[in-house]
Design a protein around this motif. Structure first.
Motif, PDB file in Angstrom:
ATOM      1  N   LYS A 143     -65.339 -15.974 -32.912  1.00  0.00           N
ATOM      2  CA  LYS A 143     -64.273 -16.508 -32.084  1.00  0.00           C
ATOM      3  C   LYS A 143     -63.681 -17.769 -32.716  1.00  0.00           C
ATOM      4  O   LYS A 143     -64.414 -18.620 -33.218  1.00  0.00           O
ATOM      5  CB  LYS A 143     -64.793 -16.838 -30.678  1.00  0.00           C
ATOM      6  N   ARG A 144     -62.362 -17.861 -32.678  1.00  0.00           N
ATOM      7  CA  ARG A 144     -61.692 -19.030 -33.229  1.00  0.00           C
ATOM      8  C   ARG A 144     -61.953 -20.246 -32.348  1.00  0.00           C
ATOM      9  O   ARG A 144     -61.845 -20.175 -31.126  1.00  0.00           O
ATOM     10  CB  ARG A 144     -60.192 -18.784 -33.349  1.00  0.00           C
ATOM     11  N   ILE A 145     -62.276 -21.368 -32.985  1.00  0.00           N
ATOM     12  CA  ILE A 145     -62.502 -22.629 -32.294  1.00  0.00           C
ATOM     13  C   ILE A 145     -61.389 -23.599 -32.695  1.00  0.00           C
ATOM     14  O   ILE A 145     -61.219 -23.896 -33.880  1.00  0.00           O
ATOM     15  CB  ILE A 145     -63.870 -23.243 -32.662  1.00  0.00           C
ATOM     16  N   ASP A 146     -60.638 -24.081 -31.713  1.00  0.00           N
ATOM     17  CA  ASP A 146     -59.562 -25.031 -31.990  1.00  0.00           C
ATOM     18  C   ASP A 146     -60.049 -26.447 -31.702  1.00  0.00           C
ATOM     19  O   ASP A 146     -60.053 -26.901 -30.550  1.00  0.00           O
ATOM     20  CB  ASP A 146     -58.328 -24.713 -31.136  1.00  0.00           C
ATOM     21  N   LEU A 147     -60.475 -27.136 -32.746  1.00  0.00           N
ATOM     22  CA  LEU A 147     -60.927 -28.515 -32.607  1.00  0.00           C
ATOM     23  C   LEU A 147     -59.741 -29.471 -32.686  1.00  0.00           C
ATOM     24  O   LEU A 147     -58.764 -29.190 -33.384  1.00  0.00           O
ATOM     25  CB  LEU A 147     -61.912 -28.871 -33.724  1.00  0.00           C
ATOM     26  N   ARG A 152     -61.866 -31.703 -36.525  1.00  0.00           N
ATOM     27  CA  ARG A 152     -61.764 -30.687 -37.580  1.00  0.00           C
ATOM     28  C   ARG A 152     -61.881 -31.328 -38.957  1.00  0.00           C
ATOM     29  O   ARG A 152     -62.543 -30.798 -39.854  1.00  0.00           O
ATOM     30  CB  ARG A 152     -60.444 -29.940 -37.443  1.00  0.00           C
ATOM     31  N   ASP A 153     -61.259 -32.494 -39.125  1.00  0.00           N
ATOM     32  CA  ASP A 153     -61.302 -33.182 -40.419  1.00  0.00           C
ATOM     33  C   ASP A 153     -62.725 -33.622 -40.766  1.00  0.00           C
ATOM     34  O   ASP A 153     -63.149 -33.502 -41.924  1.00  0.00           O
ATOM     35  CB  ASP A 153     -60.370 -34.393 -40.408  1.00  0.00           C
ATOM     36  N   ILE A 154     -63.450 -34.151 -39.770  1.00  0.00           N
ATOM     37  CA  ILE A 154     -64.805 -34.613 -40.089  1.00  0.00           C
ATOM     38  C   ILE A 154     -65.748 -33.432 -40.313  1.00  0.00           C
ATOM     39  O   ILE A 154     -66.665 -33.510 -41.142  1.00  0.00           O
ATOM     40  CB  ILE A 154     -65.360 -35.584 -39.030  1.00  0.00           C
ATOM     41  N   GLN A 186     -66.806 -39.197 -31.724  1.00  0.00           N
ATOM     42  CA  GLN A 186     -66.178 -37.962 -32.198  1.00  0.00           C
ATOM     43  C   GLN A 186     -67.197 -37.005 -32.801  1.00  0.00           C
ATOM     44  O   GLN A 186     -67.100 -35.781 -32.614  1.00  0.00           O
ATOM     45  CB  GLN A 186     -65.084 -38.295 -33.224  1.00  0.00           C
ATOM     46  N   LEU A 187     -68.192 -37.540 -33.497  1.00  0.00           N
ATOM     47  CA  LEU A 187     -69.243 -36.695 -34.060  1.00  0.00           C
ATOM     48  C   LEU A 187     -70.052 -36.022 -32.949  1.00  0.00           C
ATOM     49  O   LEU A 187     -70.391 -34.837 -33.047  1.00  0.00           O
ATOM     50  CB  LEU A 187     -70.166 -37.526 -34.948  1.00  0.00           C
ATOM     51  N   THR A 188     -70.338 -36.768 -31.887  1.00  0.00           N
ATOM     52  CA  THR A 188     -71.095 -36.214 -30.767  1.00  0.00           C
ATOM     53  C   THR A 188     -70.318 -35.067 -30.109  1.00  0.00           C
ATOM     54  O   THR A 188     -70.890 -34.014 -29.791  1.00  0.00           O
ATOM     55  CB  THR A 188     -71.395 -37.307 -29.726  1.00  0.00           C
ATOM     56  N   LYS A 189     -69.015 -35.274 -29.912  1.00  0.00           N
ATOM     57  CA  LYS A 189     -68.187 -34.216 -29.326  1.00  0.00           C
ATOM     58  C   LYS A 189     -68.160 -32.978 -30.210  1.00  0.00           C
ATOM     59  O   LYS A 189     -68.294 -31.844 -29.737  1.00  0.00           O
ATOM     60  CB  LYS A 189     -66.762 -34.735 -29.121  1.00  0.00           C
ATOM     61  N   MET A 190     -67.990 -33.196 -31.524  1.00  0.00           N
ATOM     62  CA  MET A 190     -67.915 -32.074 -32.451  1.00  0.00           C
ATOM     63  C   MET A 190     -69.231 -31.304 -32.497  1.00  0.00           C
ATOM     64  O   MET A 190     -69.252 -30.071 -32.479  1.00  0.00           O
ATOM     65  CB  MET A 190     -67.548 -32.578 -33.841  1.00  0.00           C
TER      66      MET A 190
END
Length: 211
Positions: A143-147, A152-154, A186-190
Motif C-alpha cells: 500500500k502506498r504511504i503518503d508521508l 519522507r525526506d528523513i 518528526q522522527l517519532t511520527k515517521m
C-alpha cells in the motif's frame, strides 16, 4: 511497464517514435506542444521525458526548466535538430540528462533510453517497505504511504544509509529551522507511521537498523 512522455510536433516522426517505443515495451504519451505536455504531467507520472526543443506554445527547454524548478527529477533526453554548442549547453542547463542531435540513429536512441532508465531505477527495499527515490514513492505492505515532505525526506536519508549513522547535521540540512526537538518529533511520527526501528546514537545522530 515504463512510461515515456514524448514531446514532438513533427507528426510523422512522432508516429514513428511511438511505434518503435511501444514495440520495445514502453507506454508512450505523445504531445505536440509544451502546454499539453504540462497537462499530461498533471495527470500522469512518467519514467522518462523525450523532448524536442522547437515545439509550439512552450519550448522543450522551457518545459523541462519549469519542471525541474518544481522539483521534478524525471530523466530527460532532448532530441533536437539544434546542433550548436550554445543549444547543447542550454539543454543541459535546463536539466537534461542526455542530448541527441537530429538526424539520429534509432538504435542509438534506444540504447541511450535503456541506459538512462537503468541508471535511474534504484528502488530501495527495507523489510516490507519499498522506496523509489526518483518518484519519491513509498510502498509498505503493498500500500502506498503518503508521508509529509519532511518525514519522507528523513526516511530517504535513513534508508539510503541503512545500518550507518546519519548525523544530526545531515538532518538539519533538510530543515528550514533546524532544532533537536523538531527533529525528534518528526522522527517519532515517521517511525510510528512506518513501524520501523531507528536508534538514537546519543549526541551523534540516528541509525536505521538493518533488518
Amino acid at each position: 511497464m515504463a512510461s515515456i512522455l514524448l514531446l514532438e510536433d513533427d507528426e510523422m516522426l512522432s508516429q514513428t517514435l511511438q511505434e518503435i517505443l511501444r514495440d520495445e515495451g514502453y507506454e508512450v504519451k505523445a504531445c505536440r506542444d509544451g502546454e499539453s505536455a504540462f497537462e499530461a504531467c498533471f495527470d500522469l507520472k512518467f519514467d522518462l521525458y523525450l523532448l524536442d526543443v522547437n515545439v509550439p506554445l512552450v519550448s522543450g527547454f522551457d518545459f523541462l526548466s519549469e519542471m525541474r524548478q518544481s522539483g521534478d527529477k524525471t530523466p530527460a533526453i532532448f532530441v533536437s535538430a539544434l546542433r550548436d554548442i550554445e543549444s547543447l549547453s542550454k539543454g543541459f542547463d535546463a536539466g537534461a540528462d542526455d542530448y541527441v542531435k537530429k538526424p539520429f540513429d534509432m538504435d542509438e536512441l534506444l540504447i541511450r533510453i535503456r541506459a538512462l532508465m537503468k541508471k535511474n531505477t534504484s528502488v530501495l527495499h527495507y523489510g516490507d517497505i519499498t522506496y523509489d527515490p526518483l518518484k519519491e514513492e513509498l510502498i509498505k505492505a503493498g500500500k502506498r504511504i503518503d508521508l509529509p515532505k519532511f518525514e519522507r525526506d528523513i526516511f530517504a536519508l535513513l534508508i539510503t544509509h541503512a545500518g550507518d549513522i546519519v548525523t544530526k547535521e545531515q538532518f538539519y540540512d533538510l530543515m528550514e529551522q533546524p532544532s533537536d526537538l523538531s527533529l525528534r518529533v518528526q522522527l517519532t511520527k515517521m517511525k510510528k507511521r512506518l513501524q520501523i526501528e531507528v536508534s538514537n546514537i546519543r549526541g551523534v545522530g540516528y541509525r536505521l537498523e538493518v533488518v
